[in-house]
Design an enzyme around this catalytic site. Structure first.
Site, PDB file in Angstrom:
ATOM      1  N   HIS A 238       0.514  50.921  57.332  1.00 41.30           N
ATOM      2  CA  HIS A 238       1.407  50.298  56.495  1.00 41.30           C
ATOM      3  C   HIS A 238       1.616  51.144  55.267  1.00 41.30           C
ATOM      4  CE1 HIS A 238       3.760  47.431  54.339  1.00 41.30           C
ATOM      5  NE2 HIS A 238       2.945  47.717  53.263  1.00 41.30           N
ATOM      6  N   TYR A 242       5.043  53.197  52.014  1.00 41.44           N
ATOM      7  CA  TYR A 242       5.003  53.691  50.543  1.00 41.44           C
ATOM      8  C   TYR A 242       5.278  55.212  50.160  1.00 41.44           C
ATOM      9  CZ  TYR A 242       4.843  48.577  50.647  1.00 41.44           C
ATOM     10  OH  TYR A 242       4.825  47.210  51.119  1.00 41.44           O
ATOM     11  N   ARG A 452      11.286  44.262  71.427  1.00 46.58           N
ATOM     12  CA  ARG A 452      11.585  45.668  71.095  1.00 46.58           C
ATOM     13  C   ARG A 452      10.937  46.645  72.420  1.00 46.58           C
ATOM     14  NH1 ARG A 452       6.924  47.270  66.493  1.00 46.58           N
ATOM     15  NH2 ARG A 452       8.186  49.123  66.749  1.00 46.58           N
TER      16      ARG A 452
HETATM   17 FE1  HAS Z   1       7.902  46.667  56.765  1.00 46.48          FE
HETATM   18  C1  HAS Z   1       6.767  46.470  59.917  1.00 46.48           C
HETATM   19  C2  HAS Z   1       6.357  43.694  55.800  1.00 46.48           C
HETATM   20  C3  HAS Z   1       8.613  47.373  53.247  1.00 46.48           C
HETATM   21  C4  HAS Z   1       8.630  50.180  57.288  1.00 46.48           C
HETATM   22  N1  HAS Z   1       7.763  47.987  58.070  1.00 46.48           N
HETATM   23  C5  HAS Z   1       7.508  47.497  59.630  1.00 46.48           C
HETATM   24  C6  HAS Z   1       7.457  48.822  60.513  1.00 46.48           C
HETATM   25  C7  HAS Z   1       7.859  49.700  59.670  1.00 46.48           C
HETATM   26  C8  HAS Z   1       8.313  49.349  58.311  1.00 46.48           C
HETATM   27  C9  HAS Z   1       8.268  51.192  60.044  1.00 46.48           C
HETATM   28  O1  HAS Z   1       4.337  41.944  57.015  1.00 46.48           O
HETATM   29  C10 HAS Z   1       7.206  48.623  62.076  1.00 46.48           C
HETATM   30  C11 HAS Z   1       5.967  49.216  62.511  1.00 46.48           C
HETATM   31  C12 HAS Z   1       5.683  48.983  63.697  1.00 46.48           C
HETATM   32  O2  HAS Z   1       6.343  49.824  64.566  1.00 46.48           O
HETATM   33  O3  HAS Z   1       5.242  48.014  64.499  1.00 46.48           O
HETATM   34  N2  HAS Z   1       7.500  45.853  54.883  1.00 46.48           N
HETATM   35  C13 HAS Z   1       6.889  44.562  54.601  1.00 46.48           C
HETATM   36  C14 HAS Z   1       6.699  44.195  53.327  1.00 46.48           C
HETATM   37  C15 HAS Z   1       7.433  45.201  52.599  1.00 46.48           C
HETATM   38  C16 HAS Z   1       7.926  46.061  53.577  1.00 46.48           C
HETATM   39  C17 HAS Z   1       6.294  42.848  52.696  1.00 46.48           C
HETATM   40  N3  HAS Z   1       8.535  48.445  55.369  1.00 46.48           N
HETATM   41  C18 HAS Z   1       8.464  48.478  54.201  1.00 46.48           C
HETATM   42  C19 HAS Z   1       9.206  49.641  53.801  1.00 46.48           C
HETATM   43  C20 HAS Z   1       9.182  50.419  55.012  1.00 46.48           C
HETATM   44  C21 HAS Z   1       8.813  49.596  55.958  1.00 46.48           C
HETATM   45  C22 HAS Z   1       9.512  50.062  52.238  1.00 46.48           C
HETATM   46  C23 HAS Z   1       9.699  52.013  55.258  1.00 46.48           C
HETATM   47  C24 HAS Z   1       9.991  52.588  54.061  1.00 46.48           C
HETATM   48  N4  HAS Z   1       6.767  45.329  57.647  1.00 46.48           N
HETATM   49  C25 HAS Z   1       6.109  44.241  56.970  1.00 46.48           C
HETATM   50  C26 HAS Z   1       5.466  43.508  58.283  1.00 46.48           C
HETATM   51  C27 HAS Z   1       5.659  44.292  59.191  1.00 46.48           C
HETATM   52  C28 HAS Z   1       6.553  45.452  58.906  1.00 46.48           C
HETATM   53  C29 HAS Z   1       4.781  42.290  57.737  1.00 46.48           C
HETATM   54  C30 HAS Z   1       4.865  44.036  60.715  1.00 46.48           C
HETATM   55  C31 HAS Z   1       5.842  43.216  61.614  1.00 46.48           C
HETATM   56  C32 HAS Z   1       5.250  42.757  62.960  1.00 46.48           C
HETATM   57  O4  HAS Z   1       4.976  41.942  63.337  1.00 46.48           O
HETATM   58  O5  HAS Z   1       4.873  44.007  63.545  1.00 46.48           O
HETATM   59  C33 HAS Z   1       7.704  44.878  51.299  1.00 46.48           C
HETATM   60  O6  HAS Z   1       7.284  46.268  50.541  1.00 46.48           O
HETATM   61  C34 HAS Z   1       9.011  45.140  50.621  1.00 46.48           C
HETATM   62  C35 HAS Z   1       9.272  45.048  49.101  1.00 46.48           C
HETATM   63  C36 HAS Z   1      10.698  45.191  48.824  1.00 46.48           C
HETATM   64  C37 HAS Z   1      11.610  44.604  48.130  1.00 46.48           C
HETATM   65  C38 HAS Z   1      12.734  44.976  47.720  1.00 46.48           C
HETATM   66  C39 HAS Z   1      13.348  45.728  46.224  1.00 46.48           C
HETATM   67  C40 HAS Z   1      14.541  46.146  46.205  1.00 46.48           C
HETATM   68  C41 HAS Z   1      15.007  47.130  45.672  1.00 46.48           C
HETATM   69  C42 HAS Z   1      16.338  47.638  45.782  1.00 46.48           C
HETATM   70  C43 HAS Z   1      17.103  47.113  44.387  1.00 46.48           C
HETATM   71  C44 HAS Z   1      18.566  47.656  44.624  1.00 46.48           C
HETATM   72  C45 HAS Z   1      19.572  47.872  43.435  1.00 46.48           C
HETATM   73  C46 HAS Z   1      20.876  48.120  43.924  1.00 46.48           C
HETATM   74  C47 HAS Z   1      18.727  47.974  41.972  1.00 46.48           C
HETATM   75  C48 HAS Z   1      11.103  43.277  47.268  1.00 46.48           C
HETATM   76  C49 HAS Z   1      14.107  48.130  44.995  1.00 46.48           C
HETATM   77  C50 HAS Z   1      21.667  47.372  42.903  1.00 46.48           C
HETATM   78  C51 HAS Z   1      23.297  48.050  43.039  1.00 46.48           C
HETATM   79  C52 HAS Z   1      24.285  47.251  43.073  1.00 46.48           C
HETATM   80  C53 HAS Z   1      25.618  48.043  43.309  1.00 46.48           C
HETATM   81  C54 HAS Z   1      24.479  45.808  43.755  1.00 46.48           C
HETATM   82  C1  HEM Z   2      13.528  52.685  67.028  1.00 45.15           C
HETATM   83  C2  HEM Z   2      18.349  53.153  66.714  1.00 45.15           C
HETATM   84  C3  HEM Z   2      18.066  56.250  62.842  1.00 45.15           C
HETATM   85  C4  HEM Z   2      13.056  55.578  63.157  1.00 45.15           C
HETATM   86  C5  HEM Z   2      14.742  52.550  67.243  1.00 45.15           C
HETATM   87  C6  HEM Z   2      15.401  51.542  68.240  1.00 45.15           C
HETATM   88  C7  HEM Z   2      16.866  51.658  67.860  1.00 45.15           C
HETATM   89  C8  HEM Z   2      17.134  52.792  67.113  1.00 45.15           C
HETATM   90  C9  HEM Z   2      17.648  50.943  68.820  1.00 45.15           C
HETATM   91  C10 HEM Z   2      14.561  50.476  68.905  1.00 45.15           C
HETATM   92  C11 HEM Z   2      14.142  50.968  70.156  1.00 45.15           C
HETATM   93  C12 HEM Z   2      12.981  49.979  70.927  1.00 45.15           C
HETATM   94  O1  HEM Z   2      12.664  49.459  70.204  1.00 45.15           O
HETATM   95  O2  HEM Z   2      13.193  50.198  72.171  1.00 45.15           O
HETATM   96  C13 HEM Z   2      18.510  54.193  65.916  1.00 45.15           C
HETATM   97  C14 HEM Z   2      19.940  54.918  65.676  1.00 45.15           C
HETATM   98  C15 HEM Z   2      19.797  55.609  64.486  1.00 45.15           C
HETATM   99  C16 HEM Z   2      17.998  55.588  64.072  1.00 45.15           C
HETATM  100  C17 HEM Z   2      21.102  54.153  66.163  1.00 45.15           C
HETATM  101  C18 HEM Z   2      20.800  56.382  63.741  1.00 45.15           C
HETATM  102  C19 HEM Z   2      21.557  57.132  64.302  1.00 45.15           C
HETATM  103  C20 HEM Z   2      16.527  56.349  62.595  1.00 45.15           C
HETATM  104  C21 HEM Z   2      15.946  56.831  61.550  1.00 45.15           C
HETATM  105  C22 HEM Z   2      14.434  56.858  61.436  1.00 45.15           C
HETATM  106  C23 HEM Z   2      14.402  55.971  62.660  1.00 45.15           C
HETATM  107  C24 HEM Z   2      16.774  57.668  60.460  1.00 45.15           C
HETATM  108  C25 HEM Z   2      13.371  57.019  60.664  1.00 45.15           C
HETATM  109  C26 HEM Z   2      13.636  57.943  59.499  1.00 45.15           C
HETATM  110  C27 HEM Z   2      12.631  54.762  64.222  1.00 45.15           C
HETATM  111  C28 HEM Z   2      11.410  54.265  64.483  1.00 45.15           C
HETATM  112  C29 HEM Z   2      11.669  53.649  65.701  1.00 45.15           C
HETATM  113  C30 HEM Z   2      12.894  53.437  65.785  1.00 45.15           C
HETATM  114  C31 HEM Z   2      10.018  54.717  63.782  1.00 45.15           C
HETATM  115  C32 HEM Z   2      10.235  52.906  66.494  1.00 45.15           C
HETATM  116  C33 HEM Z   2       9.873  53.583  67.780  1.00 45.15           C
HETATM  117  C34 HEM Z   2       8.997  52.942  68.552  1.00 45.15           C
HETATM  118  O3  HEM Z   2       9.182  51.585  68.553  1.00 45.15           O
HETATM  119  O4  HEM Z   2       7.886  53.416  68.723  1.00 45.15           O
HETATM  120  N1  HEM Z   2      15.803  53.167  66.648  1.00 45.15           N
HETATM  121  N2  HEM Z   2      17.776  54.878  65.081  1.00 45.15           N
HETATM  122  N3  HEM Z   2      15.435  55.510  63.371  1.00 45.15           N
HETATM  123  N4  HEM Z   2      13.444  54.061  65.057  1.00 45.15           N
HETATM  124 FE1  HEM Z   2      15.625  54.446  64.839  1.00 45.15          FE
HETATM  125 CU    CU Z   3       3.181  46.990  57.169  1.00 43.84          CU
END
Ligand code: HAS
Ligand code: HEM
Ligand code: CU
Length: 575
Positions: A238, A242, A452
């Site tokens: 997790h 960050y 997935r």
């Molecule tokens: Fe997540 C699963 C909960 C953040 C990545 N997360 C994943 C997985 C990945 C991932 C890779 O609780 C899959 C793992 C796997 O393969 O099984 N995640 C959260 C929560 C947050 C969160 C509570 N995740 C991230 C970030 C990731 C990331 C960051 C990558 C960089 N996530 C989960 C949970 C799972 C999970 C469960 C497990 C699910 C399961 O069942 O398997 C929080 O940190 C999010 C807080 C973020 C905010 C948003 C703040 C917004 C900002 C932008 C502001 C925009 C502006 C623009 C200023 C509160 C800072 C304005 C401009 C204009 C022009 C309008």
């Molecule tokens: C899994 C599409 C780019 C990270 C997947 C899956 C799709 C997908 C459809 C789900 C596969 C499954 O669950 O069977 C794409 C497309 C991309 C893209 C169309 C852009 C061309 C990226 C990028 C990142 C990323 C930029 C991260 C830097 C991952 C990861 C998984 C994933 C970590 C999970 C693999 C797993 O379940 O083991 N992607 N992806 N992908 N993708 Fe992407």
């Molecule tokens: Cu997490």
């Protein structure tokens, strides 16, 4: 930051042109390796998107020659994008920035050594991956067992990043000794606290590799306990999100305001954000294990609350950066709600890419908070919702920020000019549009129960149609997004590789300087006169100890119970 004060501080290191060129070179190597990995990883993505549109391209003979199975492709995609691209980019970025920020002269042999070690680890792990001997997906959960070289290579890669962390932290300790009573400059502060966080969170994976996985694959243990390995994995897994995200935050806080024409809202607030991440990023990982046995509901719920808590520094960031963008728009003559939007530099790919990345993160973050809920999780766990969530967090908020950063950082490092800025701009819009459509399609499919990690287009096309009958629209959206993302990727990589291969023009110090922003509320330089918040966040070493204690407290009892009930099972593989 006062530009004069900055120039005075870093003058000696800048004047040593040979040193500076060498530092830029090693950083360039890190960044270029990162983008090569991303290039290969991204090419596989659309094939997976087509799968989730019900189109199976994996029977194609040319593709069959390259990828033995959907899972080999998915393993390469996850590992190259989420693990290799991020780690290489971040190691270069987080080495270069604090070293420049402190004006420090580091041991360049050591810096090259870590790069070579990380690349060697990558190559060792890549061979079994390419040979279909480590088709384990990027989470490599046992009892699925791969070739030992995958585990050894991955461990070497992580170990190299820990050495980069050590070099930066020790350089900062040296800076503190040389500058007693001074406030650590913002970019250094953010980088050092982030490396400290990485050391706390990587402990899970490191101990899994050293004490569980490697002894097992070398046959020193009769089997493996899958739950212990999985728990240690998410200890790191997790918080690693960050480790990916905060380097993007460094750009949003410290550089984007300047690039957009505004100022940092508050340096003390930025420091508070990073300290909250240092303390609270790690003890939340059990939100990935709500469905697992032998972890009590009490611990699951504690980790759920801590997960909600770790959204707070991101919310602080959202409002703070929105303030910086408002400041920029005002300085450019924008008035009123729409003026705030129209007066931003919408032609600059560096700014546009980052703003779009942030907009995607509004959805990604909100989705994460929903996903973290213990009650909702069973609906979407292991469904297409999850890739939907993380492609607008790591796949866009992080990746697109790094892409946009590359548009100035590569010219800064190489002294070359960005080739085809208009294509660069188009690639940012395409990536954002593609990922937003992808996210809608995949979240929606997830709600309909589409799993997935499934070659759903081949195994069960009739079932896909029958069982998930209502998924026609989200399936179509996912397929369309795959095409848009392919175009986005091709446009982006054309710009990056053409820039890297173009001729060098100058040393870029004057033409593409580090884009330091000024602050509306600076942290100051003297600790004695600094605000309470600045003084409270300065002792990073002490805060680091607290972070270790917190994670021991929040994981100790869970791991104790798992260890007491350990049951070893033999390895297996499905490829
Ligand atoms: Fe997540 C699963 C909960 C953040 C990545 N997360 C994943 C997985 C990945 C991932 C890779 O609780 C899959 C793992 C796997 O393969 O099984 N995640 C959260 C929560 C947050 C969160 C509570 N995740 C991230 C970030 C990731 C990331 C960051 C990558 C960089 N996530 C989960 C949970 C799972 C999970 C469960 C497990 C699910 C399961 O069942 O398997 C929080 O940190 C999010 C807080 C973020 C905010 C948003 C703040 C917004 C900002 C932008 C502001 C925009 C502006 C623009 C200023 C509160 C800072 C304005 C401009 C204009 C022009 C309008
Ligand atoms: C899994 C599409 C780019 C990270 C997947 C899956 C799709 C997908 C459809 C789900 C596969 C499954 O669950 O069977 C794409 C497309 C991309 C893209 C169309 C852009 C061309 C990226 C990028 C990142 C990323 C930029 C991260 C830097 C991952 C990861 C998984 C994933 C970590 C999970 C693999 C797993 O379940 O083991 N992607 N992806 N992908 N993708 Fe992407
Ligand atoms: Cu997490």
């Amino acid at each position: 930051l006062e530009p004069e004060a900055y120039r005075a501080r870093v003058a000696p290191a800048i004047q040593d042109t040979a040193y500076l060129a060498n530092l830029k070179k090693v950083t360039q190597y890190y960044v270029a390796t990162a983008f090569i990995a991303l290039f290969i990883g991204v090419l596989i993505g659309p094939l997976q998107a087509f799968n989730y549109a019900g189109i199976n391209v994996y029977e194609n003979p040319i593709l069959k020659a390259l990828l033995k199975s959907y899972y080999q492709g998915l393993s390469l995609h996850g590992v190259l994008n989420a693990l290799v691209f991020t780690q290489f980019f971040i190691s270069g970025w987080l080495l270069y920035l604090p070293v420049r920020d402190m004006g420090a002269k580091i041991n360049m042999k050591f810096a090259w050594g870590t790069y070579i070690m990380m690349t060697a680890g990558l190559l060792i792990a890549a061979i079994p991956l390419l040979l279909n001997k480590a088709t384990l997906l990027y989470t490599f959960y046992p009892p699925m067992e791969g070739h030992w070289s995958f585990y050894v290579g991955a461990t070497i890669m992580v170990a190299a990043s820990l050495l980069v962390a050590g070099q930066v932290i020790l350089t900062w300790v040296g800076w503190k000794k040389a500058n007693p009573g001074q406030v650590t400059p913002l970019v250094t502060f953010m980088s050092v606290s982030l490396w400290m966080m990485w050391l706390v969170c990587s402990l899970g994976l490191v101990s899994s590799a050293l004490f569980v996985l490697i002894p097992w694959v070398f046959g020193l243990r009769p089997g493996v306990d899958p739950l212990i390995a999985k728990t240690l994995f998410w200890w790191t897994g997790h918080a690693i999100v960050y480790f990916w995200l905060l380097p993007a935050y460094i750009s949003w806080y410290a550089f984007l305001p300047k690039q957009a024409g505004g100022r940092i809202v508050s340096e003390p607030l930025a420091r508070l954000t990073f300290v909250m991440f240092l303390l609270n990023s790690t003890p939340v990982g059990i939100h990935h294990q709500y469905a697992d046995p032998n972890i009590s509901n009490t611990w699951k719920i504690i980790h759920m609350f801590l997960t909600f808590l770790i959204a707070i520094p991101s919310l602080l960031t959202a409002f703070s950066i929105a303030g910086s963008l408002e400041d920029a728009a005002r300085a450019r003559g924008g008035r009123g709600i729409f003026g705030m939007l129209t007066h931003l530099p919408w032609k600059d790919p560096v700014v546009v890419g980052q703003i779009l990345a942030m907009v995607s993160f509004i959805g990604g973050g909100a989705g994460g908070i929903i996903t973290a809920s213990f009650a909702f999780s069973p609906v979407i766990h292991n469904t297409a919702w999850i890739p939907g969530h993380f492609h607008i967090t790591v796949g866009t908020a992080v990746t697109q920020t790094f892409m946009a950063v590359a548009f100035w950082f590569i010219p800064h490092l190489t002294g070359k000019r960005l080739v085809a800025p208009k294509v660069a701009l188009a690639s940012m819009w395409l990536w954002f549009t593609g990922m937003m459509i992808f996210a809608v399609g995949m979240h929606w499919e997830g709600l309909l129960g589409v799993p997935r990690r499934t070659l759903i287009s081949a195994v069960a096309l009739p079932i896909y149609k029958e069982g998930y009958m209502h998924s026609t629209i989200p399936m179509a959206l996912t397929g369309i997004s795959g095409v848009i993302l392919l175009l986005a990727g091709l446009a982006f990589f054309y710009v990056i590789f053409a820039t890297l291969l173009s001729p060098r023009r100058d040393d870029a110090e004057a033409t593409t300087p580090l884009p330091y922003s000024e602050s509306i509320s600076p942290a100051g330089t003297n600790l004695k006169t600094a605000s309470n918040l600045v003084r409270a966040t300065e002792p990073l070493l002490a805060l680091w100890v607290v972070a270790f204690a917190l994670v021991a407290l929040m994981y100790g009892p869970v791991l104790m119970r798992l260890t007491q009930n350990a049951s070893l099972v033999p390895g297996c593989n499905f490829y």
